[in-house]
Design a protein around this motif. Sequence first.
Motif, PDB file in Angstrom:
ATOM      1  N   LEU A   1       0.823  -1.209   0.000  1.00 52.30           N
ATOM      2  CA  LEU A   1       0.000   0.000   0.000  1.00 52.30           C
ATOM      3  C   LEU A   1       0.854   1.253   0.000  1.00 52.30           C
ATOM      4  O   LEU A   1       0.532   2.239  -0.687  1.00 52.30           O
ATOM      5  N   GLU A   2       1.954   1.244   0.753  1.00 46.28           N
ATOM      6  CA  GLU A   2       2.756   2.443   0.926  1.00 46.28           C
ATOM      7  C   GLU A   2       3.953   2.472  -0.013  1.00 46.28           C
ATOM      8  O   GLU A   2       4.927   3.194   0.226  1.00 46.28           O
ATOM      9  N   SER A   3       3.870   1.725  -1.096  1.00 43.58           N
ATOM     10  CA  SER A   3       4.904   1.783  -2.119  1.00 43.58           C
ATOM     11  C   SER A   3       4.796   3.092  -2.895  1.00 43.58           C
ATOM     12  O   SER A   3       3.815   3.837  -2.776  1.00 43.58           O
ATOM     13  N   ASP A   4       5.811   3.384  -3.677  1.00 45.03           N
ATOM     14  CA  ASP A   4       5.828   4.632  -4.459  1.00 45.03           C
ATOM     15  C   ASP A   4       4.947   4.518  -5.698  1.00 45.03           C
ATOM     16  O   ASP A   4       4.512   3.437  -6.086  1.00 45.03           O
ATOM     17  N   ASP A   5       4.712   5.681  -6.321  1.00 46.19           N
ATOM     18  CA  ASP A   5       4.040   5.760  -7.614  1.00 46.19           C
ATOM     19  C   ASP A   5       2.638   5.159  -7.595  1.00 46.19           C
ATOM     20  O   ASP A   5       2.244   4.406  -8.485  1.00 46.19           O
ATOM     21  N   HIS A   6       1.903   5.509  -6.566  1.00 48.00           N
ATOM     22  CA  HIS A   6       0.507   5.123  -6.437  1.00 48.00           C
ATOM     23  C   HIS A   6      -0.381   6.320  -6.766  1.00 48.00           C
ATOM     24  O   HIS A   6       0.096   7.452  -6.857  1.00 48.00           O
ATOM     25  N   PRO A   7      -1.676   6.094  -6.918  1.00 44.08           N
ATOM     26  CA  PRO A   7      -2.556   7.237  -7.214  1.00 44.08           C
ATOM     27  C   PRO A   7      -2.486   8.339  -6.159  1.00 44.08           C
ATOM     28  O   PRO A   7      -2.698   9.507  -6.464  1.00 44.08           O
ATOM     29  N   SER A   8      -2.196   7.968  -4.901  1.00 43.68           N
ATOM     30  CA  SER A   8      -2.046   8.965  -3.845  1.00 43.68           C
ATOM     31  C   SER A   8      -1.058   8.459  -2.814  1.00 43.68           C
ATOM     32  O   SER A   8      -1.186   7.333  -2.320  1.00 43.68           O
ATOM     33  N   ALA A   9      -0.086   9.306  -2.476  1.00 42.93           N
ATOM     34  CA  ALA A   9       0.875   8.957  -1.435  1.00 42.93           C
ATOM     35  C   ALA A   9       0.277   9.113  -0.046  1.00 42.93           C
ATOM     36  O   ALA A   9       0.926   8.789   0.955  1.00 42.93           O
ATOM     37  N   ARG A  10      -0.943   9.618   0.031  1.00 45.45           N
ATOM     38  CA  ARG A  10      -1.589   9.843   1.326  1.00 45.45           C
ATOM     39  C   ARG A  10      -2.256   8.585   1.883  1.00 45.45           C
ATOM     40  O   ARG A  10      -2.696   8.581   3.021  1.00 45.45           O
ATOM     41  N   MET A  11      -2.339   7.545   1.093  1.00 46.16           N
ATOM     42  CA  MET A  11      -2.992   6.313   1.548  1.00 46.16           C
ATOM     43  C   MET A  11      -1.987   5.493   2.347  1.00 46.16           C
ATOM     44  O   MET A  11      -1.231   4.683   1.810  1.00 46.16           O
ATOM     45  N   ARG A  12      -1.970   5.732   3.661  1.00 48.51           N
ATOM     46  CA  ARG A  12      -1.062   5.050   4.569  1.00 48.51           C
ATOM     47  C   ARG A  12      -1.883   4.220   5.555  1.00 48.51           C
ATOM     48  O   ARG A  12      -2.922   4.658   6.040  1.00 48.51           O
TER      49      ARG A  12
END
Length: 666
Positions: free
Chosen positions: A414-425
């Motif tokens: 989930l907290e990998s890079d290059d996702h739709p949003s870096a806020r999803m932690r």
Amino acid sequence: MTQVPTTEHLTRVNGLLYGGDYNPEQWPEEVWKEDAALMREAGVTMVTVGVFSWARLQPGPDTWDFGWLDRLLDLLHAHGIAVDLATATASPPAWLVRAHPEILPVTADGVRLEFGSRQHYCPSSPDYRAAALRVTTALADRYAGHPALALWHIHNEYGDHVTECFCPRSADRFRSWLRDKYGTVDALNHAWGTAFWSQRYGTYDEIEPPRTAPGPVNPTQLLDWRRFCSDALLALHRAERAVLAEHSTLPATTNFMSMFKALDYWKWAEHEDLVSDDAYPDPADPEAHVTAARNYDLMRSLKQGRPWILMEQAPSAVSWRPVNVPKKPGLQRLWSLQALACGADGILYFQWRASRAGAEKYHSALLPHGGTASRGWRETVRFGAELGRLAEIAGSRVVSDAAIVLDWDSWWALESDDHPSARMRWPELLRPWYAALHARGVTVDFVPPHADLTGRPLVLAPSLHLLRTADAERLTAYVRDGGHLVCGPFSGVVDEHDHIHDGGAPGPLAALLGVRVDEFWPVPDGESVPLASGARATLWTEWLETTGAEVLDTYTEGPLTGRPAVTRTTHGSGTARYVSCHLPEAIGTVLDPALAEAGITPNAQLPAGVETTVRVAESGTRYRFLLNHTDSAQDLPATGTDLLTGTPADGRLHLPPLGGAVLREE
């Protein structure tokens, strides 16, 4: 679900454990006798010894000094104080580092970290491992039969400072780990998706750790690296545990660090005789007690509800935050009672006597710098006496209602890079779900995605970004057998290799949830999206298509106007809800009907800020904890006898600010 209660003691020490880390090597021996006498006065039953004593125990490669430890353990035993003896391997001594500088860890940028702090070692170093096993063997051989010994303490806070190393030896170990996992390099290439960006490998020798690169690193390589790093530290722990097992049948633990991202505690707990935790809630955070309860629920859950030990907490202030606020009077007692309420059978601290030198000299202690004239000492003695009055709860188990699915693989992905949003932690997504249940007096267990969910009335999955097909099938069977599931956004997106599931999200949960995610629609910082129910979504929304689900709520502004936001499907007597957005303030309104359908009745009589849990003994005796986390007195409905005061509560109980009660419900 009520866990089957069984009376069990964590160690040979009866009742509840009380004490903390004791570092006598920092003090002349004449102080030790004073310490032992003061421990007796405070009601201390166990101390942890030797955590950072390697340099004292082994001053040189072939030089040993056990005499001081012999005298210390004899002294403690004479005063009736049990010992949790550490293997001392958390910080290699200077002579070992200078003889083998390759022990020192290397960062992803190629910087070798130096001696002068702690945990300065590479987890894959054979020289460190050999030296660590040598000192562990020496301790086990000498002290396995000592009458003071009650528990082995392996290492200390694995991964606190160094969770990974990028040196050549780590690279070799990583390649071996990958060979064991994948077999052929072709299988690895498929799993890593190396057709992208010409990343294909011809042999395993071409693979390196994910060091700093010109751009984004292969996400599956990063995921496997996280798995490898957790396993590399676990291998060290298991090696020390094996040495101890050859010499002793006493239980062993290593102290976890609450909900710690770097280590997969589900795997680690399989190799623990008992779970112990280090917890440092921030007194400046008004919601710190909610996060602490969440972490303690996890510790209890790691061994399927068995009691655990709070191995470390601060009696007052810590020393490592930018601003180190002390605990106001009563808070140390309240937060310790909270750990007991969540299933702990031991309350220990860092540390016994406050240090005069070193990085933690401003860290509070059970015996502060001011000695026995200080407020902290008076609280130490007072709470020790109270723990003695609570001895009968030892071995009892917490009654839980709901379960939350936690998966470290999913967290890492989930907290990998290059996702739709870096806020999803993960912690951000979990927080409102847990807080809503906590506020309703609903006690929570955590479970891995492969857990047997039989008998659990309600299961919550705030985020299952990475979801294996087999685990999705378990969740589906759980609902079809009458269970109730609530699933959060960005779930069922990727498989165990971090590949997007066929058809997109929610992947193998699509039939169960009756929805399909057409497009992810993250919410910009500072903005929110209103729902028809009045709730507002932040961080995340989704363009959702229903394929059989009932729509419970919709978006009312922006591009998603009129589209489903929250849905529900029924499967026999089971239900499955899907929440396609992050609802930091309103997730409780989604969970309330799910709780009702699951037959879970929230404790509506609890005022905000009051916490309650129940522990049950094998005899069937129930112990209700009532904890007032507010600065106002509270009058609560209650019956039973308060073990802390001996006072009966006949229908009503008065709790002062930051007060607590433990009621034996007849």
